[in-house]
Enzyme design. Structure first.
Site, PDB file in Angstrom:
ATOM      1  N   CYS A 148      -3.067   8.554   3.422  1.00  0.00           N
ATOM      2  CA  CYS A 148      -2.723   8.094   2.074  1.00  0.00           C
ATOM      3  C   CYS A 148      -3.889   8.290   1.120  1.00  0.00           C
ATOM      4  O   CYS A 148      -3.709   8.375  -0.084  1.00  0.00           O
ATOM      5  CB  CYS A 148      -2.339   6.629   2.125  1.00  0.00           C
ATOM      6  SG  CYS A 148      -3.578   5.644   2.981  1.00  0.00           S
TER       7      CYS A 148
ATOM      8  N   GLU B 122       0.885  -1.174   0.000  1.00  0.00           N
ATOM      9  CA  GLU B 122       0.000   0.000   0.000  1.00  0.00           C
ATOM     10  C   GLU B 122       0.912   1.210   0.000  1.00  0.00           C
ATOM     11  O   GLU B 122       1.553   1.505   1.010  1.00  0.00           O
ATOM     12  CB  GLU B 122      -0.891   0.003   1.248  1.00  0.00           C
ATOM     13  CG  GLU B 122      -1.805  -1.206   1.389  1.00  0.00           C
ATOM     14  CD  GLU B 122      -2.955  -1.200   0.409  1.00  0.00           C
ATOM     15  OE1 GLU B 122      -3.213  -0.150  -0.204  1.00  0.00           O
ATOM     16  OE2 GLU B 122      -3.581  -2.252   0.245  1.00  0.00           O
TER      17      GLU B 122
HETATM   18  P1  NAP Z   1       8.239   4.855   4.716  1.00  0.00           P
HETATM   19  O1  NAP Z   1       9.326   5.797   5.018  1.00  0.00           O
HETATM   20  O2  NAP Z   1       8.265   4.129   3.435  1.00  0.00           O
HETATM   21  O3  NAP Z   1       8.206   3.843   5.952  1.00  0.00           O
HETATM   22  C1  NAP Z   1       7.216   2.847   6.036  1.00  0.00           C
HETATM   23  C2  NAP Z   1       7.717   1.716   6.897  1.00  0.00           C
HETATM   24  O4  NAP Z   1       8.806   1.055   6.241  1.00  0.00           O
HETATM   25  C3  NAP Z   1       8.261   2.156   8.243  1.00  0.00           C
HETATM   26  O5  NAP Z   1       7.904   1.206   9.216  1.00  0.00           O
HETATM   27  C4  NAP Z   1       9.759   2.167   8.017  1.00  0.00           C
HETATM   28  O6  NAP Z   1      10.507   2.014   9.197  1.00  0.00           O
HETATM   29  C5  NAP Z   1       9.909   0.967   7.117  1.00  0.00           C
HETATM   30  N1  NAP Z   1      11.130   0.937   6.310  1.00  0.00           N
HETATM   31  C6  NAP Z   1      11.891   1.974   5.913  1.00  0.00           C
HETATM   32  N2  NAP Z   1      12.910   1.531   5.152  1.00  0.00           N
HETATM   33  C7  NAP Z   1      12.776   0.187   5.082  1.00  0.00           C
HETATM   34  C8  NAP Z   1      13.534  -0.856   4.448  1.00  0.00           C
HETATM   35  N3  NAP Z   1      14.619  -0.579   3.723  1.00  0.00           N
HETATM   36  N4  NAP Z   1      13.119  -2.125   4.588  1.00  0.00           N
HETATM   37  C9  NAP Z   1      12.027  -2.434   5.311  1.00  0.00           C
HETATM   38  N5  NAP Z   1      11.271  -1.488   5.919  1.00  0.00           N
HETATM   39  C10 NAP Z   1      11.640  -0.199   5.810  1.00  0.00           C
HETATM   40  O7  NAP Z   1       6.819   5.562   4.774  1.00  0.00           O
HETATM   41  P2  NAP Z   1       6.262   6.561   5.883  1.00  0.00           P
HETATM   42  O8  NAP Z   1       7.019   7.822   5.727  1.00  0.00           O
HETATM   43  O9  NAP Z   1       6.197   5.912   7.212  1.00  0.00           O
HETATM   44  O10 NAP Z   1       4.742   6.756   5.421  1.00  0.00           O
HETATM   45  C11 NAP Z   1       4.316   7.785   4.552  1.00  0.00           C
HETATM   46  C12 NAP Z   1       3.942   7.227   3.218  1.00  0.00           C
HETATM   47  O11 NAP Z   1       3.083   6.120   3.393  1.00  0.00           O
HETATM   48  C13 NAP Z   1       3.175   8.199   2.358  1.00  0.00           C
HETATM   49  O12 NAP Z   1       3.749   8.223   1.088  1.00  0.00           O
HETATM   50  C14 NAP Z   1       1.778   7.619   2.284  1.00  0.00           C
HETATM   51  O13 NAP Z   1       1.082   7.881   1.089  1.00  0.00           O
HETATM   52  C15 NAP Z   1       2.012   6.168   2.475  1.00  0.00           C
HETATM   53  N6  NAP Z   1       0.837   5.532   3.068  1.00  0.00           N
HETATM   54  C16 NAP Z   1       0.104   4.693   2.303  1.00  0.00           C
HETATM   55  C17 NAP Z   1      -1.011   4.076   2.830  1.00  0.00           C
HETATM   56  C18 NAP Z   1      -1.843   3.133   2.008  1.00  0.00           C
HETATM   57  O14 NAP Z   1      -2.646   2.420   2.597  1.00  0.00           O
HETATM   58  N7  NAP Z   1      -1.695   3.094   0.722  1.00  0.00           N
HETATM   59  C19 NAP Z   1      -1.366   4.317   4.156  1.00  0.00           C
HETATM   60  C20 NAP Z   1      -0.586   5.177   4.901  1.00  0.00           C
HETATM   61  C21 NAP Z   1       0.527   5.784   4.353  1.00  0.00           C
HETATM   62  P3  NAP Z   1      11.112   3.313   9.934  1.00  0.00           P
HETATM   63  O15 NAP Z   1       9.979   4.155  10.351  1.00  0.00           O
HETATM   64  O16 NAP Z   1      11.842   2.725  11.089  1.00  0.00           O
HETATM   65  O17 NAP Z   1      12.006   3.971   8.943  1.00  0.00           O
END
Ligand code: NAP
Length: 523
Positions: A297, A258
């Protein structure tokens, strides 16, 4: 002063990571709240424990028993709601109303699956479709069934929904019989950790059924084995890393992504200024821009209106945004709190600067003083941008600014606006505001190809509808293309991800006995 280092619940016991840990902050006050770490925790042991102990215990239960377990989780969470609201205010910087979207949204979703799951009764597998004859003699037939996957469900979650993001995935996983390991986003991990702590301490789930690991994501994907599944929510960039990990590309670990999305709102071509459809769009756009400070999101990022009402729409949206007080959510006059961190504030301001290279500024709430919050806090007020020739724009159709920011765009024909919406390259949701059911039906067919959900609003559902950005458990969540290509929720369809489908070819006698242990999904 060093704050508490939150323990992880892993391999059936509380384990505190080594080292200083990563601090979590109050985004309004800037104070440190708690720390997280999983350094030194044996990942292989925790995954094996969940897979073996948790998985076996859950699969020994029937759907009805697991549904009853969800009901007990609801009771535990209800009993601690006040503490969750306090954590959310402190760590996410949200108002009480916005905390409710996350906290009560999660509890409601669990309750929904508890109720739906109870209806599956004492079955041990799902019957998938009808039996089909495979020979001239009807004695030999095939029946497709779905059985719970014999692996763990790893959730890697985003920062914006530490409660709902856990429970909207855990409810169908646990109902299906899959043990859960959740790795919350670090910035807001506290609420997830606390909820898991309360559920585990209440003893309402079997050992190994629910684990939480906070802090670094390093090494988690490496633990995944062929029957495990991973459900990721976050940025498209991290989604790409997950998708290309050897667990997925070589071991065929099932993967749901997602990701981000440039969602649209569309006002029908016949709508005039002040019409019901016009007013419904204005109200919803303002709600979407300000709820959770636009950190959803599903939030509306692009607003498409007929060219004749562009100026009127800009004025109406700006007037409402102007009434949004922004600042410390502890002050009761504040309607919109902060972004979750100073990093997110920097990311939103950088994204806004990018959008401004193409768009005009129609409204900027940042010229008004914050309420009870310093300029150094992570508060950002709503900003409405506009572009009179949006077909020529590039970044407006491709950059997601994860905050209280949206862009208004006029259109001249239905074909033209559909082409522009499609330039989002796949989104979670598009809402349509129309008083003409024929138009709604016509565009919904088109929009369905590029969206996971079409939220079609007309005056007769004005007081009933669940909101553009609210994800309801009975409706599909996820979107094609850029949105990640994932599917979650959609009622009991959500169970599919945590099951394995197999065709059983055999005699009717054997298939009768098998069918007695199964239940058809009431979709
Ligand atoms: P993110 O930076 O991609 O992080 C998401 C998760 O992935 C966090 O738990 C993060 O851990 C982890 N992560 C980071 N690098 C990783 C790696 N190399 N391997 C495995 N896991 C890793 O996203 P975010 O900033 O938390 O969220 C914002 C984004 O999420 C926005 O773009 C939004 O649109 C999207 N979103 C989408 C939905 C949907 O349902 N489509 C819902 C909510 C949000 P850490 O926090 O420890 O870095």
């Amino acid at each position: 002063m060093t704050t508490e280092l939150l323990p992880n619940f892993f391999a059936g016991r509380w384990q505190t990571g080594t080292g200083a840990g990563i601090p979590l902050f109050d985004p309004v006050l800037g104070t440190e709240l708690v720390r997280v770490s999983n350094a030194g925790v044996d990942l292989a042991e925790g995954f094996a424990f969940a897979r073996e102990q948790g998985g076996q215990a859950l699969r020994a239960m029937t759907y009805a028993q697991r549904a009853a377990m969800l009901g007990k989780i609801v009771e535990v969470l209800q009993a601690h709601r006040d503490e969750y609201y306090a954590i959310s205010t402190a760590n996410s910087g949200t108002t009480t109303r916005d905390s409710g979207v996350d906290i009560d949204g999660g509890i409601y979703t669990l309750g929904y699956f508890a109720k739906q799951g109870a209806a599956l009764g004492e079955a041990k597998c799902l019957l998938d479709g009808q039996r089909i004859r495979m020979a001239k003699d009807p004695a030999y037939q095939t029946q497709h069934i779905q059985v719970p996957t014999e692996g763990v469900a790893l959730f890697i979650n985003a920062f914006n929904f530490p409660s709902w993001g856990l429970w909207e995935k855990a409810a169908p996983a646990l109902l299906a019989g899959a043990p859960v390991i959740v790795k919350p986003a670090t910035a807001t991990a506290w609420l997830t950790q606390r909820m898991v702590r309360d559920v585990v301490d209440a003893g309402v789930v079997p050992a190994g059924a629910l684990s939480v690991i906070c802090g670094s994501s390093a090494g988690l994907m490496d633990q995944l084995q062929p029957f495990d599944v991973v459900s990721f929510t976050g940025s498209a960039e991290t989604g790409r890393i997950i998708r290309s990990h050897p667990a997925v590309s070589e071991r065929s670990v099932r993967c749901n992504i997602e990701a981000d999305s440039i969602n649209s709102a569309l006002l029908a071509p016949h709508a005039t200024e002040g019409s019901e459809a016009f007013n419904l769009l204005v109200t919803e756009v303002v709600r979407e821009m300000t709820q959770k400070s636009g950190q959803k999101c599903t939030a509306i990022r692009r607003i498409f209106v007929p060219r004749a009402v562009y100026d009127a729409a800009a004025a109406a949206i700006a007037a409402k945004l102007g009434k949004t007080s922004v600042g410390n959510p502890r002050n009761e006059s504040v309607r919109m709190g902060a972004l979750v961190s100073s990093e997110q504030k920097a990311a939103v301001l950088a994204g806004l600067a990018q959008l401004k290279t193409e768009a005009d500024l129609l409204f900027d709430g940042n010229t008004t003083a914050l309420v009870d919050a310093a300029d150094t806090s992570a508060c950002v007020a709503p900003v409405l941008l506009g572009h009179r020739q949006p077909e020529q724009a590039l970044v407006l159709h491709s950059v997601e600014v994860f905050g209280p920011v949206a862009t208004l765009m006029p259109y001249d024909s239905v074909d033209q606006v559909l082409a522009m919406i499609r330039r989002g390259e796949g989104s979670l949701v598009c809402s349509v505001y129309s008083e003409d059911p024929a138009f709604t039906a016509q565009v919904s067919l088109k929009l369905a190809a590029w969206h996971g959900r079409v939220h079609a609003i007309s005056p007769d559902v004005a007081a009933l509808h669940s909101g553009h950005g609210n994800v309801m458990p009975m409706s599909l969540h996820g979107g094609p293309g850029r949105a990640g290509g994932g599917e979650e929720l959609g009622g009991l369809r959500a169970l599919n991800f945590y099951h394995r489908r197999a065709a059983i070819q055999g005699s009717n006698q054997a298939l009768d006995l098998l069918a007695a242990q199964g239940v058809a999904l009431p979709l």
